[in-house]
Structures are given as structure tokens and as C-alpha cells.
Design an enzyme around this catalytic site. Structure first.
Site, short mmCIF file in Angstrom:
data_model
loop_
_atom_site.label_atom_id
_atom_site.label_comp_id
_atom_site.label_asym_id
_atom_site.label_seq_id
_atom_site.Cartn_x
_atom_site.Cartn_y
_atom_site.Cartn_z
N CYS A 1 13.82 85.99 65.21
CA CYS A 1 13.37 86.65 66.44
C CYS A 1 12.73 85.67 67.44
O CYS A 1 13.06 85.70 68.63
CB CYS A 1 12.39 87.77 66.11
N HIS B 1 6.84 89.81 70.72
CA HIS B 1 6.39 88.43 70.47
C HIS B 1 6.15 87.71 71.80
O HIS B 1 6.92 87.87 72.75
CB HIS B 1 7.49 87.63 69.75
#
Ligand code: A2P
Length: 343
Positions: A131, A251
Site C-alpha cells: 500500500c 496512509h
């Protein structure tokens, strides 16, 4: 792969990423004729919702892939290692969200906005990157196209969702406990069954995945090796510090890059604005910059706080935020499958 309706298996359909894969297949109207949600024995008897109807979950086993055209895997590396080759033998194309095959030189590692031309080299399995890597490369690839990147320093601020449904659940339970805190619950108590090594609420944990011989973590080295592979970079210096933060699902990354040639901030902004999958959000004087609360649930990666280093030549600092479950995992996997259909 021909453009027709496909029989699609989702391995890990009850997990945070697997569930999001179902939502992304629905909202992007991916041509699914039959959906086969697969999970472990623990999910026997349960169902998942797909296009407004319940679909029974099947327990993953040897026979799961008969008649399947496309299998999206998100149940961890050991499941992928065991079952992805079986799915390929049964005739399916696999898009694998785990780390099992990412660094295999025979297996393409794809972020469609960056290296979709590599997809056609697949021999049955295509790997979906980590990710943090996906979120970073979508943002820096437009700058690399202006002038080759020669050095990267990244610090990540990674959400609880990176550890799956149990990560988000542990954080929420810790926060709830904090809200109802009585003097009998110690401030540093960690949620029962938390996947994190320490309490996450009110904390930062500077260790994601296992430590390596060189002192960096596996998560940090994934960012280094995967970035080089996806962007086709020579072994330029890249280093990372990956930190788990008490955020639910997006994130954030502070990334410093050095390019071969000098670039103006206008050129960088324009390149980002004109690239697919990435949006500029860079008016810091008005307090406009990407933040996880705003970016959660979005498909695109957002970039702001773009600065030119005051002392180092051709060096720029960026602040990048992307939804870990969407572009960082489920959406990127489905976009890879869409490219397969187009190809
Ligand atoms: P299950 O819910 O039945 O345990 P997350 O990363 O969000 O925790 O999700 C992990 C996913 O991987 C879940 O869908 C989980 O299913 C699935 N999974 C874990 N272990 C297995 C296994 N041995 N066989 C099949 N699916 C598994």
C-alpha cells in the site's frame, strides 16, 4: 483476457481489503457474471452482500477455482503461495494483493498509472504492490517523467487498516476504552487480540512488519525494492522509516526526492495536476493540504506541501496521502483487472 462477463473469485472476501474489493467491483461495474467469495472455515455459513444480494461464502479449498476466470487474492502471503498457483492451473488469472510474488522477476508488479505496459508479460499471476509503495509511486511518477529521480527518502504515517480488519477494530476498541476510561483501566492498555505490538491509540509505533538484518523493517525494504521494480529505476538510494499511527484507514507519507535536473515548483504542480490517479491539494496558507480524514474513501492519491529544499540541489519535499484500502489495495487490484480486460 476477453471483454465478457467473468466469473470472479475473491479470496479473503470477509477481510478489510476483500470487502472493499467487492464494493469496488460493484461501483466500477466490473463485468462479473458470478461472484465466488472465499474465506476460511471461520466464515462458514456467512454471506457477503454483492449488488444488493447476499452471496454465500465458500470455504477456500483445492476445488475453489474450477471455472473461475479471475481470482483476486487478499488473504495473506501463505494463502497466496499455496492457492494462487492452483487457481492459475485451473485457468484463472490471479491478481495477488500479498507480498508472496512481488519481487519475483517473472511476475509483473503493477500500478496501472505507472507501468501498465508490464501487465502483458504475466504468466497467470500479477502482483499488487504494498500500500505505501502504490501511494508513493502514483504521486512521484509524474515528476520522474519530467526528470529522472535519483534519490528518495520517505517517512510513512500508516493507518491501522494496513493490519486488516483486526487492526482497525483494535484501534477503535482502544479509543472507545479511552472515552469511557475509569481509573481502573490503565492508559497504556492494549486492545485484546490487537495485531500491533503496543497500544496504538494516542501512540506512534515505529516498527511495521519484521526487523531485517540491516536494522530496517521488512515494510521499509518493501518500499525500497518495490519502488525500484515498478518505476524501472536503477539501484538509486532509497530509504524509508515506516510508522504506524492511530488513524483508521488512510496512509500519509513525507517524501523527499532528488531529480537529475532542476525543476520549478510550477512544473511539478502541473505534472501532478495532469496525471491520472493523483490530485494536487496544495494551498497551505489557506490550510489546504491532504489529510487522512479527508482522503479516506477517495480513489485518488493527494499531494500537497510541495517545497524546494533550501540547501540541497534539485531536491523537493512532498506530503502525500492515499486511502490504504482503496488505491493502496482493492482499487489498484481491480484497476489491474480492468487493464487485463482492455489488453
Ligand atoms: P476469515 O474472515 O474467514 O478469517 P484481514 O486482513 O482484514 O484480517 O482479512 C483476512 C482475510 O483472509 C479474511 O477474509 C480471512 O477470512 C481470510 N483468511 C485468513 N486465513 C484464511 C485461510 N486459511 N483460508 C481462507 N481465507 C483466509
Amino acid at each position: 483476457m476477453q471483454r465478457r462477463k467473468l466469473r470472479v473469485a475473491v479470496v479473503g472476501a470477509t477481510g478489510a481489503v476483500g470487502e472493499e474489493m467487492l464494493r469496488v467491483l460493484e461501483t466500477r461495474q466490473f463485468p462479473v457474471s458470478d461472484l465466488v467469495p472465499l474465506a476460511s472455515e471461520r466464515s462458514r455459513g456467512r454471506s457477503v452482500a454483492f449488488r444488493g444480494k447476499p452471496v454465500d461464502i465458500r470455504v477456500l479449498g483445492k476445488e475453489s477455482f474450477q471455472g473461475i476466470d479471475l481470482a483476486l487474492f487478499s488473504a495473506g502471503a501463505s494463502i497466496s503461495r499455496e492457492f494462487a498457483p492452483q487457481a492459475v492451473r485451473a485457468g484463472a488469472v490471479v491478481v495477488d494483493n500479498s507480498s508472496a510474488f512481488r519481487m519475483d522477476p517473472e511476475i509483473p508488479l503493477i500500478v496501472p498509472e505507472v507501468n501498465s505496459e508490464m501487465i502483458s508479460r504475466h504468466k497467470g499471476i500479477i502482483a499488487n504492490p504494498n500500500c505505501s509503495t502504490i501511494i508513493m509511486v502514483v504521486a512521484i511518477a509524474p515528476i520522474h517523467r519530467l526528470s529522472p529521480i535519483q534519490r528518495i527518502v520517505a517517512s510513512t504515517y500508516q493507518a491501522a487498516s494496513g493490519a486488516g480488519a483486526k487492526g482497525m477494530d483494535a484501534l477503535l476498541r482502544e479509543v472507545e476504552g479511552e472515552n469511557q476510561r475509569s481509573t481502573s483501566v490503565p492508559l497504556n492498555s492494549r486492545a485484546k487480540d490487537s495485531p500491533f505490538p503496543h497500544r496504538l491509540a494516542g501512540n506512534l509505533i515505529p516498527r511495521i512488519d519484521v526487523l531485517q538484518e540491516n536494522g530496517y523493517t521488512k515494510e521499509e525494504m518493501k518500499l525500497v525494492f518495490e519502488t525500484r521494480k515498478i518505476m524501472g529505476l536503477p539501484p538509486i538510494p532509497i530509504s524509508a522509516t515506516c510508522v504506524r499511527v492511530p488513524v483508521e484507514r488512510a496512509h500519509s507519507e513525507s517524501v523527499q526526492i532528488t531529480t537529475r535536473d532542476p525543476l520549478s515548483l510550477e512544473e511539478i504542480r502541473e505534472a501532478i495536476q495532469n496525471s491520472p490517479g493523483v490530485q494536487l491539494q496544495d494551498s497551505p496558507r489557506e490550510d489546504v493540504y491532504p489529510m487522512p480524514l479527508i482522503v479516506s474513501g477517495e480513489d485518488d492519491v493527494f499531494v500537497g506541501r510541495i517545497r524546494k529544499h533550501p540547501d540541497e540541489r534539485n531536491t523537493y519535499d512532498l506530503w502525500i496521502v492515499g486511502d490504504q484500502i482503496r488505491k493502496g489495495a482493492a482499487l489498484n487490484a481491480v484497476q489491474i483487472a480492468e487493464k487485463l480486460l482492455d489488453g
